[in-house]
Design a protein around this motif. Structure first.
Motif, PDB file in Angstrom:
ATOM      1  N   ALA A  61      34.920 -69.987-114.479  1.00 32.72           N
ATOM      2  CA  ALA A  61      34.245 -68.732-114.110  1.00 32.72           C
ATOM      3  C   ALA A  61      34.541 -68.500-112.635  1.00 32.72           C
ATOM      4  N   HIS A  62      35.071 -67.322-112.294  1.00 32.33           N
ATOM      5  CA  HIS A  62      35.625 -67.128-110.948  1.00 32.33           C
ATOM      6  C   HIS A  62      35.632 -65.649-110.592  1.00 32.33           C
ATOM      7  N   ASP A  63      34.784 -65.285-109.628  1.00 34.51           N
ATOM      8  CA  ASP A  63      34.798 -63.922-109.087  1.00 34.51           C
ATOM      9  C   ASP A  63      35.711 -63.929-107.864  1.00 34.51           C
ATOM     10  N   ALA A  91      43.857 -60.766-111.055  1.00 29.36           N
ATOM     11  CA  ALA A  91      42.614 -59.997-111.212  1.00 29.36           C
ATOM     12  C   ALA A  91      42.702 -58.692-110.424  1.00 29.36           C
ATOM     13  N   GLY A  92      42.281 -57.610-111.024  1.00 31.33           N
ATOM     14  CA  GLY A  92      42.296 -56.330-110.327  1.00 31.33           C
ATOM     15  C   GLY A  92      41.551 -55.300-111.146  1.00 31.33           C
ATOM     16  N   ILE A  93      41.096 -54.262-110.476  1.00 34.77           N
ATOM     17  CA  ILE A  93      40.347 -53.213-111.174  1.00 34.77           C
ATOM     18  C   ILE A  93      40.865 -51.835-110.764  1.00 34.77           C
ATOM     19  N   GLY A  94      40.694 -50.884-111.646  1.00 30.95           N
ATOM     20  CA  GLY A  94      40.900 -49.485-111.288  1.00 30.95           C
ATOM     21  C   GLY A  94      39.540 -48.926-110.891  1.00 30.95           C
ATOM     22  N   SER A 142      50.578 -56.357-108.124  1.00 28.58           N
ATOM     23  CA  SER A 142      50.279 -55.050-107.538  1.00 28.58           C
ATOM     24  C   SER A 142      50.399 -54.032-108.664  1.00 28.58           C
ATOM     25  N   SER A 143      51.112 -52.951-108.454  1.00 25.59           N
ATOM     26  CA  SER A 143      51.246 -51.876-109.442  1.00 25.59           C
ATOM     27  C   SER A 143      52.318 -50.933-108.925  1.00 25.59           C
ATOM     28  N   ILE A 144      52.888 -50.084-109.790  1.00 22.97           N
ATOM     29  CA  ILE A 144      53.743 -49.034-109.234  1.00 22.97           C
ATOM     30  C   ILE A 144      52.884 -48.111-108.360  1.00 22.97           C
ATOM     31  N   ALA A 155      41.856 -45.288-103.483  1.00 18.90           N
ATOM     32  CA  ALA A 155      41.512 -46.689-103.221  1.00 18.90           C
ATOM     33  C   ALA A 155      42.479 -47.613-103.952  1.00 18.90           C
ATOM     34  N   TYR A 156      42.870 -47.231-105.164  1.00 23.47           N
ATOM     35  CA  TYR A 156      43.814 -48.064-105.927  1.00 23.47           C
ATOM     36  C   TYR A 156      45.178 -48.044-105.244  1.00 23.47           C
ATOM     37  N   ASN A 157      45.674 -46.849-104.884  1.00 22.11           N
ATOM     38  CA  ASN A 157      46.953 -46.752-104.181  1.00 22.11           C
ATOM     39  C   ASN A 157      46.940 -47.583-102.894  1.00 22.11           C
ATOM     40  N   THR A 159      44.881 -50.105-101.893  1.00 21.70           N
ATOM     41  CA  THR A 159      44.727 -51.556-102.036  1.00 21.70           C
ATOM     42  C   THR A 159      45.985 -52.167-102.643  1.00 21.70           C
ATOM     43  N   LYS A 160      46.605 -51.497-103.605  1.00 23.37           N
ATOM     44  CA  LYS A 160      47.800 -52.062-104.229  1.00 23.37           C
ATOM     45  C   LYS A 160      48.995 -52.018-103.272  1.00 23.37           C
ATOM     46  N   ALA A 161      49.058 -51.001-102.387  1.00 17.01           N
ATOM     47  CA  ALA A 161      50.085 -50.986-101.341  1.00 17.01           C
ATOM     48  C   ALA A 161      49.835 -52.128-100.364  1.00 17.01           C
ATOM     49  N   HIS A 187      55.062 -55.178-109.930  1.00 15.72           N
ATOM     50  CA  HIS A 187      54.543 -53.806-109.952  1.00 15.72           C
ATOM     51  C   HIS A 187      54.711 -53.166-111.324  1.00 15.72           C
ATOM     52  N   PRO A 188      53.732 -53.355-112.205  1.00 13.25           N
ATOM     53  CA  PRO A 188      53.839 -52.752-113.539  1.00 13.25           C
ATOM     54  C   PRO A 188      53.488 -51.263-113.537  1.00 13.25           C
ATOM     55  N   VAL A 189      54.119 -50.534-114.452  1.00 13.75           N
ATOM     56  CA  VAL A 189      53.657 -49.188-114.815  1.00 13.75           C
ATOM     57  C   VAL A 189      52.560 -49.388-115.868  1.00 13.75           C
ATOM     58  N   PHE A 190      52.182 -48.345-116.624  1.00 17.47           N
ATOM     59  CA  PHE A 190      51.143 -48.480-117.649  1.00 17.47           C
ATOM     60  C   PHE A 190      51.533 -49.536-118.681  1.00 17.47           C
ATOM     61  N   ILE A 191      50.649 -50.526-118.846  1.00 16.62           N
ATOM     62  CA  ILE A 191      50.861 -51.578-119.852  1.00 16.62           C
ATOM     63  C   ILE A 191      49.650 -51.577-120.787  1.00 16.62           C
ATOM     64  N   LYS A 192      49.899 -51.782-122.066  1.00 19.76           N
ATOM     65  CA  LYS A 192      48.833 -51.772-123.075  1.00 19.76           C
ATOM     66  C   LYS A 192      47.808 -52.885-122.839  1.00 19.76           C
ATOM     67  N   THR A 193      46.762 -52.614-122.067  1.00 20.80           N
ATOM     68  CA  THR A 193      45.650 -53.557-121.860  1.00 20.80           C
ATOM     69  C   THR A 193      44.367 -52.731-121.749  1.00 20.80           C
ATOM     70  N   PRO A 194      43.199 -53.399-121.720  1.00 18.65           N
ATOM     71  CA  PRO A 194      41.935 -52.658-121.625  1.00 18.65           C
ATOM     72  C   PRO A 194      41.795 -51.805-120.369  1.00 18.65           C
ATOM     73  N   ILE A 195      42.637 -52.061-119.343  1.00 18.70           N
ATOM     74  CA  ILE A 195      42.545 -51.256-118.126  1.00 18.70           C
ATOM     75  C   ILE A 195      42.887 -49.794-118.430  1.00 18.70           C
ATOM     76  N   LEU A 196      43.578 -49.539-119.535  1.00 17.80           N
ATOM     77  CA  LEU A 196      43.947 -48.161-119.916  1.00 17.80           C
ATOM     78  C   LEU A 196      42.859 -47.462-120.750  1.00 17.80           C
ATOM     79  N   ASP A 197      41.724 -48.145-121.010  1.00 14.21           N
ATOM     80  CA  ASP A 197      40.664 -47.544-121.826  1.00 14.21           C
ATOM     81  C   ASP A 197      40.229 -46.144-121.366  1.00 14.21           C
TER      82      ASP A 197
HETATM   83  P1  NAD Z   1      42.288 -55.909-117.665  1.00  9.83           P
HETATM   84  O1  NAD Z   1      41.167 -55.034-117.265  1.00  9.83           O
HETATM   85  O2  NAD Z   1      42.668 -56.056-119.093  1.00  9.83           O
HETATM   86  O3  NAD Z   1      42.081 -57.381-117.095  1.00  9.83           O
HETATM   87  C1  NAD Z   1      41.548 -57.617-115.828  1.00  9.83           C
HETATM   88  C2  NAD Z   1      40.737 -58.892-115.886  1.00  9.83           C
HETATM   89  O4  NAD Z   1      40.195 -59.112-114.594  1.00  9.83           O
HETATM   90  C3  NAD Z   1      39.565 -58.820-116.878  1.00  9.83           C
HETATM   91  O5  NAD Z   1      39.588 -59.950-117.731  1.00  9.83           O
HETATM   92  C4  NAD Z   1      38.338 -58.837-115.961  1.00  9.83           C
HETATM   93  O6  NAD Z   1      37.222 -59.532-116.524  1.00  9.83           O
HETATM   94  C5  NAD Z   1      38.871 -59.545-114.740  1.00  9.83           C
HETATM   95  N1  NAD Z   1      38.125 -59.236-113.519  1.00  9.83           N
HETATM   96  C6  NAD Z   1      37.580 -58.057-113.137  1.00  9.83           C
HETATM   97  N2  NAD Z   1      36.955 -58.195-111.955  1.00  9.83           N
HETATM   98  C7  NAD Z   1      37.131 -59.492-111.579  1.00  9.83           C
HETATM   99  C8  NAD Z   1      36.710 -60.250-110.458  1.00  9.83           C
HETATM  100  N3  NAD Z   1      35.963 -59.714-109.481  1.00  9.83           N
HETATM  101  N4  NAD Z   1      37.067 -61.555-110.396  1.00  9.83           N
HETATM  102  C9  NAD Z   1      37.799 -62.113-111.397  1.00  9.83           C
HETATM  103  N5  NAD Z   1      38.208 -61.455-112.485  1.00  9.83           N
HETATM  104  C10 NAD Z   1      37.866 -60.152-112.568  1.00  9.83           C
HETATM  105  O7  NAD Z   1      43.525 -55.389-116.799  1.00  9.83           O
HETATM  106  P2  NAD Z   1      45.069 -55.782-116.827  1.00  9.83           P
HETATM  107  O8  NAD Z   1      45.805 -54.581-117.225  1.00  9.83           O
HETATM  108  O9  NAD Z   1      45.300 -57.050-117.526  1.00  9.83           O
HETATM  109  O10 NAD Z   1      45.259 -55.952-115.259  1.00  9.83           O
HETATM  110  C11 NAD Z   1      45.733 -57.117-114.639  1.00  9.83           C
HETATM  111  C12 NAD Z   1      46.336 -56.721-113.296  1.00  9.83           C
HETATM  112  O11 NAD Z   1      47.453 -55.871-113.513  1.00  9.83           O
HETATM  113  C13 NAD Z   1      45.395 -55.945-112.373  1.00  9.83           C
HETATM  114  O12 NAD Z   1      45.566 -56.376-111.036  1.00  9.83           O
HETATM  115  C14 NAD Z   1      45.859 -54.513-112.526  1.00  9.83           C
HETATM  116  O13 NAD Z   1      45.560 -53.714-111.407  1.00  9.83           O
HETATM  117  C15 NAD Z   1      47.351 -54.728-112.697  1.00  9.83           C
HETATM  118  N6  NAD Z   1      48.056 -53.611-113.334  1.00  9.83           N
HETATM  119  C16 NAD Z   1      47.805 -53.271-114.631  1.00  9.83           C
HETATM  120  C17 NAD Z   1      48.497 -52.197-115.207  1.00  9.83           C
HETATM  121  C18 NAD Z   1      48.255 -51.755-116.638  1.00  9.83           C
HETATM  122  O14 NAD Z   1      48.617 -50.638-116.981  1.00  9.83           O
HETATM  123  N7  NAD Z   1      47.680 -52.567-117.485  1.00  9.83           N
HETATM  124  C19 NAD Z   1      49.439 -51.494-114.448  1.00  9.83           C
HETATM  125  C20 NAD Z   1      49.667 -51.870-113.131  1.00  9.83           C
HETATM  126  C21 NAD Z   1      48.979 -52.943-112.582  1.00  9.83           C
END
Ligand code: NAD
Length: 258
Positions: A61-63, A91-94, A142-144, A155-157, A159-161, A187-197
């Motif tokens: 478990a790691h924040d 780890a990263g968030i939008g 990072s990200s594109i 903020a995303y642009n 922080t990722k820069a 630097h990924p473009v859109f990838i099929k993960t929950p971040i695209l929800d």
């Molecule tokens: P995701 O939301 O599926 O996974 C992100 C994970 O990070 C989740 O499991 C979440 O619980 C965890 N997380 C959130 N806050 C956290 C914190 N404070 N500490 C530790 N863990 C935390 O997203 P993903 O698509 O797998 O994203 C992974 C990385 O790829 C991110 O840095 C994201 O910005 C980057 N990215 C993703 C895409 C995309 O389209 N999927 C594109 C470009 C960059």
């Protein structure tokens, strides 16, 4: 395997891209520490990896926004794995899409702490272990969006820069000091993960329609799969990339070539 003997920590690894990276590195011979703010989901992933490759995975478990968590987790990982030779800062968030006048300090603070400051904390506390286990590799996700801007994503642009540039600082520091620790960004473009929800929600819950819309600007005419990114991380984690540092890898179907 291509990363046999490597000991890798992947943050934010409970799902999405991190899960794909963890499975791929474990299948190629690494021991993997999967950490996530959601420790329960990280433990469940480690169980699934260990069911396929016994003893390959540990969970934490790691924040990544917490300095105390970093010091605790790095020490535990080094003890459990017997060292640390690869750090994947994944780890990263939008944030909510917000034009400048609607944007908030809270949004910037949250993205700064989770997307950017975490990279420094990870490098700071992992570096003594990485140096000891060299050749070692830091891989920052990072990200594109760290290379090209879009309205509503300030903020995303930003922080990722920051991740993109800070990766180069780390690479030069490590090279100058002869630590044998390489540092690169992905630097990924859109990838099929929950971040695209949120994009699926915008398409009325229709996942295929959302993917089709997101693919419109991509020359290869599709969004990415998590493995498309994991293959790049595998290369950077392995010694195959031993002459590569301070560089950036776009996994974007040609998006930023336009
Ligand atoms: P995701 O939301 O599926 O996974 C992100 C994970 O990070 C989740 O499991 C979440 O619980 C965890 N997380 C959130 N806050 C956290 C914190 N404070 N500490 C530790 N863990 C935390 O997203 P993903 O698509 O797998 O994203 C992974 C990385 O790829 C991110 O840095 C994201 O910005 C980057 N990215 C993703 C895409 C995309 O389209 N999927 C594109 C470009 C960059």
């Amino acid at each position: 395997g291509r990363v046999s003997g490597k000991k890798a920590l992947i943050t934010g690894a409970a799902g999405g891209l991190g899960e794909a990276m963890a499975f791929m590195l474990a299948r190629e011979g690494a021991t993997v520490a999967v950490s996530d703010i959601d420790g329960g989901r990280a433990a469940a992933l480690a169980d699934r990896i260990n069911a396929e490759i016994p003893g390959a995975a540990f969970a934490y478990a790691h924040d990544v926004a917490s300095e105390d968590d970093w010091t605790r987790v790095i020490e535990a990982v080094a003890a459990d794995l017997g060292g640390l030779s690869v750090l994947v800062n994944n780890a990263g968030i939008g944030g909510p899409l917000a034009l400048v006048e609607q944007d908030t300090v809270e949004n910037w603070q949250r993205q700064y702490e989770i997307n950017l400051r975490s990279i420094m904390l990870g490098a700071k506390y992992a570096m003594p272990h990485l140096r000891a286990a060299a050749p070692a590799s830091i891989i920052n996700i990072s990200s594109i969006a760290g290379l090209a801007a879009a309205p509503g994503m300030g903020a995303y642009n930003a922080t990722k820069a920051g991740v993109w540039m800070y990766t180069k600082t780390l690479a030069l520091e490590a090279a100058k000091a002869d630590w044998n620790v390489r540092c690169n960004s992905v630097h990924p473009v859109f990838i099929k993960t929950p971040i695209l929800d949120p994009f699926i929600a915008m398409a009325g819950g229709d996942e295929a329609k959302a993917a089709e819309r997101l693919a419109r600007g991509i020359p290869l005419k599709r969004i990415g799969e998590p493995d498309d990114v994991a293959y790049c991380v595998l290369y950077l984690a392995s010694d195959e990339s031993k002459f590569v540092t301070g560089s950036e890898f776009k996994i974007d179907g040609g998006m930023t070539a336009q």
